[in-house]
Design a protein around this motif. Sequence first.
Motif, PDB file in Angstrom:
ATOM      1  N   ILE A  71     -23.054   5.683 -23.506  1.00  0.00           N
ATOM      2  CA  ILE A  71     -22.918   5.914 -24.944  1.00  0.00           C
ATOM      3  C   ILE A  71     -24.280   5.739 -25.600  1.00  0.00           C
ATOM      4  CG2 ILE A  71     -20.509   5.136 -24.943  1.00  0.00           C
ATOM      5  CD1 ILE A  71     -21.441   2.522 -26.197  1.00  0.00           C
ATOM      6  N   VAL A  72     -24.391   6.229 -26.842  1.00  0.00           N
ATOM      7  CA  VAL A  72     -25.608   6.067 -27.641  1.00  0.00           C
ATOM      8  C   VAL A  72     -25.211   5.571 -29.021  1.00  0.00           C
ATOM      9  CG1 VAL A  72     -26.951   7.814 -26.394  1.00  0.00           C
ATOM     10  CG2 VAL A  72     -25.526   8.496 -28.339  1.00  0.00           C
ATOM     11  N   ALA A  73     -26.154   4.889 -29.695  1.00  0.00           N
ATOM     12  CA  ALA A  73     -25.925   4.399 -31.053  1.00  0.00           C
ATOM     13  C   ALA A  73     -26.745   5.244 -32.019  1.00  0.00           C
ATOM     14  CB  ALA A  73     -26.302   2.933 -31.166  1.00  0.00           C
ATOM     15  N   HIS A  74     -26.084   5.729 -33.076  1.00  0.00           N
ATOM     16  CA  HIS A  74     -26.759   6.530 -34.092  1.00  0.00           C
ATOM     17  C   HIS A  74     -26.797   5.747 -35.404  1.00  0.00           C
ATOM     18  CE1 HIS A  74     -25.808  10.588 -31.908  1.00  0.00           C
ATOM     19  NE2 HIS A  74     -26.728   9.849 -31.295  1.00  0.00           N
ATOM     20  N   GLY A  75     -27.766   4.853 -35.527  1.00  0.00           N
ATOM     21  CA  GLY A  75     -27.950   4.106 -36.769  1.00  0.00           C
ATOM     22  C   GLY A  75     -26.671   3.483 -37.262  1.00  0.00           C
ATOM     23  N   ASN A  84     -26.141  12.363 -21.982  1.00  0.00           N
ATOM     24  CA  ASN A  84     -26.613  12.125 -20.617  1.00  0.00           C
ATOM     25  C   ASN A  84     -25.596  11.367 -19.768  1.00  0.00           C
ATOM     26  OD1 ASN A  84     -29.148  13.304 -21.227  1.00  0.00           O
ATOM     27  ND2 ASN A  84     -29.804  11.377 -22.177  1.00  0.00           N
ATOM     28  N   ALA A  85     -24.394  11.175 -20.304  1.00  0.00           N
ATOM     29  CA  ALA A  85     -23.378  10.440 -19.555  1.00  0.00           C
ATOM     30  C   ALA A  85     -23.028  11.186 -18.279  1.00  0.00           C
ATOM     31  CB  ALA A  85     -22.126  10.249 -20.417  1.00  0.00           C
ATOM     32  N   PRO A  86     -22.620  10.461 -17.229  1.00  0.00           N
ATOM     33  CA  PRO A  86     -22.213  11.143 -15.987  1.00  0.00           C
ATOM     34  C   PRO A  86     -21.120  12.164 -16.250  1.00  0.00           C
ATOM     35  CG  PRO A  86     -22.402   8.777 -15.647  1.00  0.00           C
ATOM     36  CD  PRO A  86     -22.528   9.000 -17.122  1.00  0.00           C
ATOM     37  N   GLU A  87     -21.231  13.313 -15.621  1.00  0.00           N
ATOM     38  CA  GLU A  87     -20.250  14.370 -15.823  1.00  0.00           C
ATOM     39  C   GLU A  87     -19.013  14.123 -14.964  1.00  0.00           C
ATOM     40  OE1 GLU A  87     -21.942  18.147 -15.149  1.00  0.00           O
ATOM     41  OE2 GLU A  87     -23.419  17.976 -16.767  1.00  0.00           O
ATOM     42  N   PRO A  88     -17.847  14.573 -15.461  1.00  0.00           N
ATOM     43  CA  PRO A  88     -16.626  14.432 -14.650  1.00  0.00           C
ATOM     44  C   PRO A  88     -16.778  15.214 -13.353  1.00  0.00           C
ATOM     45  CG  PRO A  88     -16.103  15.032 -16.918  1.00  0.00           C
ATOM     46  CD  PRO A  88     -17.590  15.180 -16.765  1.00  0.00           C
ATOM     47  N   PRO A  89     -16.098  14.786 -12.290  1.00  0.00           N
ATOM     48  CA  PRO A  89     -16.189  15.518 -11.021  1.00  0.00           C
ATOM     49  C   PRO A  89     -15.586  16.904 -11.146  1.00  0.00           C
ATOM     50  CG  PRO A  89     -14.461  13.850 -10.929  1.00  0.00           C
ATOM     51  CD  PRO A  89     -15.227  13.610 -12.206  1.00  0.00           C
ATOM     52  N   ALA A  90     -16.088  17.843 -10.353  1.00  0.00           N
ATOM     53  CA  ALA A  90     -15.594  19.216 -10.397  1.00  0.00           C
ATOM     54  C   ALA A  90     -14.199  19.330  -9.802  1.00  0.00           C
ATOM     55  CB  ALA A  90     -16.556  20.133  -9.648  1.00  0.00           C
ATOM     56  N   PHE A  91     -13.822  18.397  -8.928  1.00  0.00           N
ATOM     57  CA  PHE A  91     -12.509  18.445  -8.302  1.00  0.00           C
ATOM     58  C   PHE A  91     -11.486  17.719  -9.182  1.00  0.00           C
ATOM     59  CE2 PHE A  91     -15.087  14.989  -6.627  1.00  0.00           C
ATOM     60  CZ  PHE A  91     -14.308  13.876  -6.889  1.00  0.00           C
ATOM     61  N   PRO A  92     -10.214  18.133  -9.133  1.00  0.00           N
ATOM     62  CA  PRO A  92      -9.202  17.499  -9.986  1.00  0.00           C
ATOM     63  C   PRO A  92      -8.955  16.055  -9.600  1.00  0.00           C
ATOM     64  CG  PRO A  92      -8.173  18.954  -8.390  1.00  0.00           C
ATOM     65  CD  PRO A  92      -9.656  19.189  -8.281  1.00  0.00           C
ATOM     66  N   ALA A  93      -8.664  15.250 -10.609  1.00  0.00           N
ATOM     67  CA  ALA A  93      -8.367  13.843 -10.355  1.00  0.00           C
ATOM     68  C   ALA A  93      -7.013  13.712  -9.662  1.00  0.00           C
ATOM     69  CB  ALA A  93      -8.363  13.071 -11.669  1.00  0.00           C
ATOM     70  N   THR A  94      -6.896  12.745  -8.806  1.00  0.00           N
ATOM     71  CA  THR A  94      -5.627  12.500  -8.126  1.00  0.00           C
ATOM     72  C   THR A  94      -5.179  11.084  -8.402  1.00  0.00           C
ATOM     73  OG1 THR A  94      -6.779  11.808  -6.113  1.00  0.00           O
ATOM     74  CG2 THR A  94      -6.153  14.135  -6.275  1.00  0.00           C
ATOM     75  N   SER A  95      -3.895  10.878  -8.281  1.00  0.00           N
ATOM     76  CA  SER A  95      -3.334   9.560  -8.528  1.00  0.00           C
ATOM     77  C   SER A  95      -3.000   8.898  -7.204  1.00  0.00           C
ATOM     78  CB  SER A  95      -2.067   9.672  -9.381  1.00  0.00           C
ATOM     79  OG  SER A  95      -1.430   8.429  -9.491  1.00  0.00           O
ATOM     80  N   SER A  96      -3.220   7.608  -7.139  1.00  0.00           N
ATOM     81  CA  SER A  96      -2.888   6.873  -5.911  1.00  0.00           C
ATOM     82  C   SER A  96      -1.420   6.478  -5.884  1.00  0.00           C
ATOM     83  CB  SER A  96      -3.756   5.607  -5.816  1.00  0.00           C
ATOM     84  OG  SER A  96      -3.535   4.772  -6.950  1.00  0.00           O
ATOM     85  N   ASP A  97      -0.724   6.720  -7.015  1.00  0.00           N
ATOM     86  CA  ASP A  97       0.691   6.376  -7.064  1.00  0.00           C
ATOM     87  C   ASP A  97       1.496   7.386  -6.246  1.00  0.00           C
ATOM     88  OD1 ASP A  97       0.394   5.483 -10.549  1.00  0.00           O
ATOM     89  OD2 ASP A  97       0.098   4.271  -8.729  1.00  0.00           O
TER      90      ASP A  97
END
Length: 487
Positions: A71-75, A84-97
């Motif tokens: 995150i960044v702070a704007h005054g 510049n935050a890390p980008e989400p992965p290109a592959f779909p998220a999976t659940s461990s449930d």
Amino acid sequence: MALPVETFFLQPDASGTLQTQIRQLVAEGILAGRFRPGEKLPSSRKLAVHLGVSRITVTLAFTELLADDYIVAHGRSGYFVSENAPEPPAFPATSSDHSTVDWTRAIGQRFTTTQGMSKPADWATFRYPFIYGQADPTLFDSANWRLCALEALGRKDFDALTADYFDSDDPKLLDFIARQTLPRRGILAQPDEILLTMGAQNALWLTAQVLLTQRRTAAIEDPCYPALRGILEQSRCHLHAIPVDQDGLPPDALPPETDVVFTTPSHQCPTAATMPMSRRRALLDKAEQDDFLIVEDDYEFEMSFLKPPSPALKSLDKNGRVIYVGSFSKSLFPGLRLGYLVGPAPFIREARALRASVLRHPPGHIQRTVTYFLSRGHYDALVGRMSRAYHDRRKTIDTALSEHGLTVAGAGSFGGSALWMRAPEHVDTRVLAQRLAEKSVLIEPGHAFFSGPSAPNNFYRLAYSSIPTPRIAGGVEILAKTLAEIN
């Protein structure tokens, strides 16, 4: 855009300090793609109150996220997700449930079908879209539709816009349908004999639900509209598919135990055959003799550019045995989802009650917008413009098909927007469609229109409602060459 504070919550069973948990939930939101660069986070004060923690705990978590460039702070504006935050992965998220539900047993009734029709969402990007039932933006009157929609939003129509009709419909639209639309088909009806629906398919579903049970028998045309067959299969009634001929549904082929017949007499779907007057009278006589009802789907009657349409079957009905299905979705645009049922008052009363329990009624704003579009004359002007364009396209496609020797299995005698085609028997048009799509040509394989496991695979539908006239000949040429390659 500011992220709502309600999207942030702490898991009761989470491990680690509160500061760590807050940092983790923000980071996970960014990594999952739910929080996007530039979006504003809730203030530390607001988030602390929402989570029930001290403000210093939130501030320390934000400090760590700042250090890691999440995150960044704007005054004085607050905190934002960093570019510049890390980008989400290109592959779909999976659940461990792991679900413990056996869905093969839990589902009490299935509505998916193994055979259906599909149209690519990007059909408009194809150069030769011989695809049925899609709106042509070059023909639709967007400007006047927009004006009618704005008028329907006005103060004088506030009640029509906001009312819960529940067991009624827009009286102005019902009045127009009764006085203007239906008389053109030779039909006279009172307001209590008309019900607005979410398109023709919804009208057919309501009709099936009201008229059919597991002990009753329905008859449909073969081939027919695939969605109708799916509706009737879901109703679990006894179902008979009656092969059509060049004149549509043959009444003599109907089994004696028939309770309801579903037919498209004016423009058979998909063969485009028109039932002659003698057969229409024979069908009505058999309905009276064998005591069954008839559901008439009168789609595309407006597209009569070759000669005037034949009278609606319901206009010949003297005994109240025909239930009429009409729609504005085909002539305006499919996303409109507005149709209507016309039938005896006792039937309409039950269909209205069922509609109320499922979707109550079509949106009031849509009903009033259509009312204005119809009553201002824009609809008739649109139909005239479409008819002229379809007539021109029909002449062009007829010439192109003749030049390349392609076989037309059915063509509407009064007009319409598509042709029913037959390829050589050894050709599977599903394979043909795949090869043509690679060449930017779209056609509709015909197997889905037929009933039973032995349905023929060599039919296809070729529509001209959404393809510009100058492109038709080129598309037919590619079709002919591809067929020759398969041969």
